[in-house]
Write a protein that holds these residues in place. Structure first.
Motif, PDB file in Angstrom:
ATOM      1  N   HIS A  71       0.842  -1.203   0.000  1.00  0.00           N
ATOM      2  CA  HIS A  71       0.000   0.000   0.000  1.00  0.00           C
ATOM      3  C   HIS A  71       0.873   1.248   0.000  1.00  0.00           C
ATOM      4  O   HIS A  71       0.589   2.226  -0.708  1.00  0.00           O
ATOM      5  N   GLY A  72       1.945   1.214   0.787  1.00  0.00           N
ATOM      6  CA  GLY A  72       2.861   2.354   0.810  1.00  0.00           C
ATOM      7  C   GLY A  72       3.558   2.553  -0.529  1.00  0.00           C
ATOM      8  O   GLY A  72       3.708   3.689  -0.994  1.00  0.00           O
ATOM      9  N   ASP A  73       3.962   1.459  -1.168  1.00  0.00           N
ATOM     10  CA  ASP A  73       4.608   1.553  -2.477  1.00  0.00           C
ATOM     11  C   ASP A  73       3.646   2.135  -3.519  1.00  0.00           C
ATOM     12  O   ASP A  73       4.054   2.951  -4.366  1.00  0.00           O
ATOM     13  N   LEU A  74       2.382   1.707  -3.433  1.00  0.00           N
ATOM     14  CA  LEU A  74       1.388   2.243  -4.373  1.00  0.00           C
ATOM     15  C   LEU A  74       1.151   3.734  -4.129  1.00  0.00           C
ATOM     16  O   LEU A  74       0.922   4.500  -5.069  1.00  0.00           O
ATOM     17  N   GLY A  75       1.198   4.133  -2.856  1.00  0.00           N
ATOM     18  CA  GLY A  75       1.061   5.559  -2.551  1.00  0.00           C
ATOM     19  C   GLY A  75       2.197   6.368  -3.148  1.00  0.00           C
ATOM     20  O   GLY A  75       1.987   7.462  -3.709  1.00  0.00           O
ATOM     21  N   LYS A  76       3.424   5.848  -3.043  1.00  0.00           N
ATOM     22  CA  LYS A  76       4.565   6.529  -3.644  1.00  0.00           C
ATOM     23  C   LYS A  76       4.433   6.582  -5.168  1.00  0.00           C
ATOM     24  O   LYS A  76       4.742   7.599  -5.803  1.00  0.00           O
ATOM     25  N   LYS A  77       3.967   5.465  -5.750  1.00  0.00           N
ATOM     26  CA  LYS A  77       3.785   5.420  -7.203  1.00  0.00           C
ATOM     27  C   LYS A  77       2.731   6.428  -7.641  1.00  0.00           C
ATOM     28  O   LYS A  77       2.904   7.121  -8.652  1.00  0.00           O
ATOM     29  N   TYR A  78       1.646   6.521  -6.884  1.00  0.00           N
ATOM     30  CA  TYR A  78       0.572   7.463  -7.224  1.00  0.00           C
ATOM     31  C   TYR A  78       1.092   8.896  -7.172  1.00  0.00           C
ATOM     32  O   TYR A  78       0.783   9.720  -8.050  1.00  0.00           O
ATOM     33  N   ALA A  79       1.876   9.211  -6.134  1.00  0.00           N
ATOM     34  CA  ALA A  79       2.434  10.555  -6.020  1.00  0.00           C
ATOM     35  C   ALA A  79       3.368  10.868  -7.188  1.00  0.00           C
ATOM     36  O   ALA A  79       3.362  11.979  -7.732  1.00  0.00           O
ATOM     37  N   GLN A 191      -5.475   6.310 -12.171  1.00  0.00           N
ATOM     38  CA  GLN A 191      -6.747   5.722 -11.762  1.00  0.00           C
ATOM     39  C   GLN A 191      -6.581   4.253 -11.411  1.00  0.00           C
ATOM     40  O   GLN A 191      -7.131   3.768 -10.413  1.00  0.00           O
ATOM     41  N   ARG A 192      -5.811   3.536 -12.246  1.00  0.00           N
ATOM     42  CA  ARG A 192      -5.561   2.117 -11.939  1.00  0.00           C
ATOM     43  C   ARG A 192      -4.804   1.967 -10.620  1.00  0.00           C
ATOM     44  O   ARG A 192      -5.118   1.090  -9.808  1.00  0.00           O
ATOM     45  N   THR A 193      -3.822   2.830 -10.412  1.00  0.00           N
ATOM     46  CA  THR A 193      -3.052   2.771  -9.166  1.00  0.00           C
ATOM     47  C   THR A 193      -3.932   3.098  -7.967  1.00  0.00           C
ATOM     48  O   THR A 193      -3.845   2.443  -6.916  1.00  0.00           O
ATOM     49  N   LYS A 194      -4.782   4.092  -8.118  1.00  0.00           N
ATOM     50  CA  LYS A 194      -5.686   4.461  -7.027  1.00  0.00           C
ATOM     51  C   LYS A 194      -6.647   3.323  -6.703  1.00  0.00           C
ATOM     52  O   LYS A 194      -6.887   3.004  -5.531  1.00  0.00           O
ATOM     53  N   THR A 195      -7.192   2.688  -7.756  1.00  0.00           N
ATOM     54  CA  THR A 195      -8.111   1.568  -7.545  1.00  0.00           C
ATOM     55  C   THR A 195      -7.407   0.410  -6.849  1.00  0.00           C
ATOM     56  O   THR A 195      -7.946  -0.194  -5.914  1.00  0.00           O
ATOM     57  N   GLU A 196      -6.189   0.109  -7.303  1.00  0.00           N
ATOM     58  CA  GLU A 196      -5.427  -0.983  -6.682  1.00  0.00           C
ATOM     59  C   GLU A 196      -5.091  -0.654  -5.231  1.00  0.00           C
ATOM     60  O   GLU A 196      -5.153  -1.520  -4.350  1.00  0.00           O
ATOM     61  N   ARG A 197      -4.751   0.608  -4.982  1.00  0.00           N
ATOM     62  CA  ARG A 197      -4.414   1.033  -3.607  1.00  0.00           C
ATOM     63  C   ARG A 197      -5.626   0.933  -2.690  1.00  0.00           C
ATOM     64  O   ARG A 197      -5.534   0.499  -1.544  1.00  0.00           O
ATOM     65  N   GLU A 198      -6.794   1.344  -3.199  1.00  0.00           N
ATOM     66  CA  GLU A 198      -8.015   1.238  -2.402  1.00  0.00           C
ATOM     67  C   GLU A 198      -8.376  -0.222  -2.133  1.00  0.00           C
ATOM     68  O   GLU A 198      -8.823  -0.573  -1.039  1.00  0.00           O
ATOM     69  N   ALA A 199      -8.178  -1.086  -3.155  1.00  0.00           N
ATOM     70  CA  ALA A 199      -8.437  -2.517  -2.963  1.00  0.00           C
ATOM     71  C   ALA A 199      -7.482  -3.099  -1.918  1.00  0.00           C
ATOM     72  O   ALA A 199      -7.872  -3.936  -1.092  1.00  0.00           O
ATOM     73  N   ARG A 200      -6.232  -2.645  -1.953  1.00  0.00           N
ATOM     74  CA  ARG A 200      -5.251  -3.115  -0.965  1.00  0.00           C
ATOM     75  C   ARG A 200      -5.672  -2.690   0.449  1.00  0.00           C
ATOM     76  O   ARG A 200      -5.560  -3.458   1.394  1.00  0.00           O
TER      77      ARG A 200
END
Length: 299
Positions: A71-79, A191-200
């Motif tokens: 989840h943290g990695d996805l947050g960094k990727k989203y940023a 959007q894909r990253t946000k969706t994956e992060r929310e699913a995580r």
């Protein structure tokens, strides 16, 4: 076999009461012993279940830690994607401005293509040949033909410049299209990253709820085990009390018999009549019961 001490009637009655009480104590101790064994088995069962629950809790906790890391990695990727998208949007604005400036740098005459002038000349010639015009209109038409013919020569002379301008315009338009496509691509990736992060995060909540349920079960098992241990301690304390009472009863019986033996020895030294000595050898039931194992204390 040495003569047994003869107890007084009062001591005989005390012995009978002691034997009765010892039987009661023995029965209670046996019952408490079984009760304690059942409690110990229950405590062991609860301990085994606690261990199993603890082992089960470790798996979701490990999964939650991994999910948190992801989840943290996805947050960094989203940023990072947001940063790239903002840069792409700025690139779109720059490319649009460059395209506008490029178009404004072309004069209207430079933007006219020779093909357009040829078509206009052809239309003017067709009009001259097919229509009977007043002299004034005829002269104006001829003058227009002459002008457009000269414009054609000028346009053909500037064909290289116009072609270069056209190339620059197309290149600028391609940059605008590419910049906009990059913005769209980054938007979809965000959007894909946000969706994956929310699913995580949803999965993390689910795992935490499962772990929380196991913790609640662990606490319930721990409470039940503590209650069983307290009951074991209470039963053990009660058994210890009964055993002390049994030992006290046996001690009192031994004391009574010892007193009787002392009296017997005293009578013997004084030369007591034979019938008294024979009477002193009467059966002592309590002593026989002890020696034969009829009266025991529960373990």
């Amino acid at each position: 076999m040495p003569p047994r001490p003869v107890l007084s009637e009062e001591d005989e009655r005390a012995d009978r009461e002691d034997r009765h009480r010892l039987r009661e104590l023995d029965s209670k101790l046996n019952g408490l012993h079984r009760r304690r064994q059942d409690l110990i088995a229950e405590m062991r069962r609860l301990s085994t279940e606690q261990k199993a629950l603890y082992d089960r809790r470790q798996a979701p906790q490990d999964e939650v830690e991994k999910l948190y890391a992801g989840h943290g990695d996805l947050g960094k990727k989203y940023a990072e994607l947001r940063k790239q998208r903002d840069a792409a949007r700025a690139a779109v604005q720059d490319s649009v401005i460059q395209l506008r400036e490029l178009k404004l740098s072309f004069t209207p005459g430079e933007r006219v293509r020779p093909e357009q002038i040829r078509r206009e000349i052809a239309e003017l010639e067709l009009r001259q040949q097919t229509r009977a015009l007043p002299i004034d209109e005829e002269n104006a038409l001829i003058a227009r033909l002459r002008q457009r013919t000269q414009d054609l020569k000028d346009a053909e002379a500037r064909a290289g410049v116009v072609a270069e301008h056209e190339r620059q315009r197309k290149e600028a338009e391609s940059k605008v299209a590419a910049a906009r496509a990059e913005v769209d691509r980054l938007g979809l990736e965000m959007q894909r990253t946000k969706t994956e992060r929310e699913a995580r995060m949803s999965e993390i909540r689910s795992k935490l709820e499962a772990a929380g349920g196991l913790v609640a079960e662990l606490r319930a098992k721990g409470k039940a085990r503590a209650e069983v241990m307290a009951e074991i301690e209470r039963v053990s304390h009660e058994m210890a009390g009964l055993e002390r009472e049994g030992r006290q009863i046996l001690g009192a019986g031994r004391a009574r018999r010892e007193e009787a033996r002392k009296a017997l020895r005293t009578y013997s030294r004084r030369g007591a009549p034979a019938e008294d000595i024979l009477a002193s050898t009467a059966e002592a039931q309590l002593e026989e019961l002890w020696k034969r194992g009829k009266i025991t204390l529960g373990g």
